[in-house]
Motif scaffolding. Structure first.
Motif, PDB file in Angstrom:
ATOM      1  N   GLU A 233       0.834  -1.206   0.000  1.00  0.00           N
ATOM      2  CA  GLU A 233       0.000   0.000   0.000  1.00  0.00           C
ATOM      3  C   GLU A 233       0.870   1.259   0.000  1.00  0.00           C
ATOM      4  O   GLU A 233       0.578   2.226  -0.718  1.00  0.00           O
ATOM      5  N   ASP A 237       0.603   3.894  -3.018  1.00  0.00           N
ATOM      6  CA  ASP A 237       0.250   5.293  -2.745  1.00  0.00           C
ATOM      7  C   ASP A 237       1.107   6.227  -3.601  1.00  0.00           C
ATOM      8  O   ASP A 237       0.646   7.276  -4.056  1.00  0.00           O
ATOM      9  N   ILE A 238       2.364   5.842  -3.805  1.00  0.00           N
ATOM     10  CA  ILE A 238       3.253   6.665  -4.644  1.00  0.00           C
ATOM     11  C   ILE A 238       2.865   6.514  -6.124  1.00  0.00           C
ATOM     12  O   ILE A 238       2.707   7.506  -6.836  1.00  0.00           O
ATOM     13  N   LEU A 240       0.105   5.695  -7.475  1.00  0.00           N
ATOM     14  CA  LEU A 240      -1.231   6.201  -7.831  1.00  0.00           C
ATOM     15  C   LEU A 240      -1.424   7.672  -7.436  1.00  0.00           C
ATOM     16  O   LEU A 240      -2.505   8.223  -7.643  1.00  0.00           O
ATOM     17  N   ARG A 241      -0.366   8.282  -6.879  1.00  0.00           N
ATOM     18  CA  ARG A 241      -0.489   9.678  -6.435  1.00  0.00           C
ATOM     19  C   ARG A 241      -0.852  10.576  -7.626  1.00  0.00           C
ATOM     20  O   ARG A 241      -0.175  10.535  -8.661  1.00  0.00           O
ATOM     21  N   GLY A 242      -1.932  11.309  -7.484  1.00  0.00           N
ATOM     22  CA  GLY A 242      -2.377  12.170  -8.601  1.00  0.00           C
ATOM     23  C   GLY A 242      -2.706  11.327  -9.832  1.00  0.00           C
ATOM     24  O   GLY A 242      -2.497  11.757 -10.956  1.00  0.00           O
ATOM     25  N   ASP A 243      -3.162  10.090  -9.606  1.00  0.00           N
ATOM     26  CA  ASP A 243      -3.455   9.148 -10.711  1.00  0.00           C
ATOM     27  C   ASP A 243      -2.203   8.883 -11.546  1.00  0.00           C
ATOM     28  O   ASP A 243      -2.276   8.607 -12.740  1.00  0.00           O
ATOM     29  N   GLY A 244      -1.024   8.979 -10.875  1.00  0.00           N
ATOM     30  CA  GLY A 244       0.287   8.909 -11.529  1.00  0.00           C
ATOM     31  C   GLY A 244       0.444   7.861 -12.610  1.00  0.00           C
ATOM     32  O   GLY A 244       0.473   8.176 -13.799  1.00  0.00           O
TER      33      GLY A 244
END
Ligand SMILES: NC(=O)c1ccc[n+]([C@@H]2O[C@H](COP(=O)([O-])OP(=O)(O)OC[C@H]3O[C@@H](n4cnc5c(N)ncnc54)[C@H](OP(=O)(O)O)[C@@H]3O)[C@@H](O)[C@H]2O)c1
Length: 267
Positions: A233, A237-238, A240-244
């Motif tokens: 997780e 989180d990194i 998917l940050r800003g839908d990365g």
């Protein structure tokens, strides 16, 4: 395909992957290879399996065009020498539309396909499209020709080929980049270069195999390994940050599709 004679024009990365696929299949067609600078592997295959390299052209059953799209216009006159009234042309060139193939090769019997490099080991996926009115037999012949490379999808509308190119045609490169990036990250965390490369590769190969063998949805498999407050997780989180990562992949596929369209219009 056993009784068919195939002339393959261009035995570079994709052309030689196709040849390897055909040679590994049970029904080995007669193959003529037209290639200005055949690799050592292609030369060895030609020796081992009695394939002709750069023989004199003659009308053949199937012509597979696997030169770079940019080289096609210059090569068309010579390719046409392999085409008779019954010849089926299978083009794997990105961005060369059926109407261009028809115009430069002077035939209506055309199938376009977008294969990918895992075809060299029978794990590819090829998507085909064909002009309206083409005989079903021609489409099934083209599909059968691509079958040793893996799954064959279609025929689909030609307008969807740019998207296919961006997903399955270029897609293997995205996975290889992921392996490289994961290995680099492992090294940055202090693992040796060799161990990092092996660990990254085996992780991606194992995950792909799990996806295939379980038939599970990728999102579900991802959630299965993501416990609340756990290590995965923290990493996701990194990503998917800003839908990365999804947004980056969308942008990448769109760029590949746009490039396909640009090649189609001669840019
Ligand atoms: N690579 C992929 O993953 C992929 C996936 C799907 C589709 N495709 C399509 O497959 C096609 C081939 O791509 P590739 O990556 O295999 O390119 P490549 O490695 O450059 O292979 C093309 C080969 O064609 C040869 N060639 C050039 N002009 C020729 C001519 N007039 N007659 C016969 N052979 C000629 C080239 O020789 P020289 O090097 O001496 O010029 C080269 O060996 C492209 O149209 C591409 O859009 C590629």
């Amino acid at each position: 395909m056993a009784s068919k004679h195939i002339a393959i024009i261009g035995a570079g990365r994709m052309g030689s992957a196709l040849i390897s696929g055909w040679l590994q299949s049970r029904s080995k067609p007669e193959i003529s290879i037209i290639e200005p600078s055949p690799s050592e592997m292609v030369k060895a295959q030609a020796d081992d399996y009695g394939l002709a390299i750069n023989p004199a052209p003659k009308a053949t059953d199937i012509v597979v065009v696997a030169v770079k799209p940019q080289a096609f216009e210059g090569a068309a006159v010579d390719i046409a020498k392999w085409i008779g009234p019954e010849t089926l042309v299978l083009s794997i060139m990105a961005g060369i539309r059926i109407k261009t193939l028809r115009k430069l090769l002077g035939t209506e019997r055309i199938v376009r396909a977008m294969p990918n490099t895992p075809g060299a080991i029978g794990w590819g996926v090829s998507v085909i499209c064909a002009p309206e009115g083409l005989l079903k037999k021609n489409i099934s012949d083209a599909a059968r020709l691509l079958k040793p490379l893996g799954r064959v999808e279609g025929p689909i509308a030609e307008a969807h080929m740019p998207a296919v190119t961006g997903v399955s045609g270029s897609g293997p490169a995205y996975l290889f980049l992921l392996v490289e990036a994961l290995a680099g990250a492992a090294e940055a965390e202090g693992l040796s270069a060799d161990f990092s490369a092996t660990l990254a590769r085996d992780t991606i190969v194992g995950a792909a195999q799990l996806l295939y063998e379980t038939g599970e949805d990728a999102g579900r498999l991802r959630k299965n390994v993501t416990s609340k407050g756990g290590t995965t997780e923290a990493a996701l989180d990194i990503l998917l940050r800003g839908d990365g990562m999804p947004s980056l992949i969308r942008e990448a596929v769109r760029a590949a599709a746009s490039r396909e369209r640009a090649l189609s219009s001669g840019k």
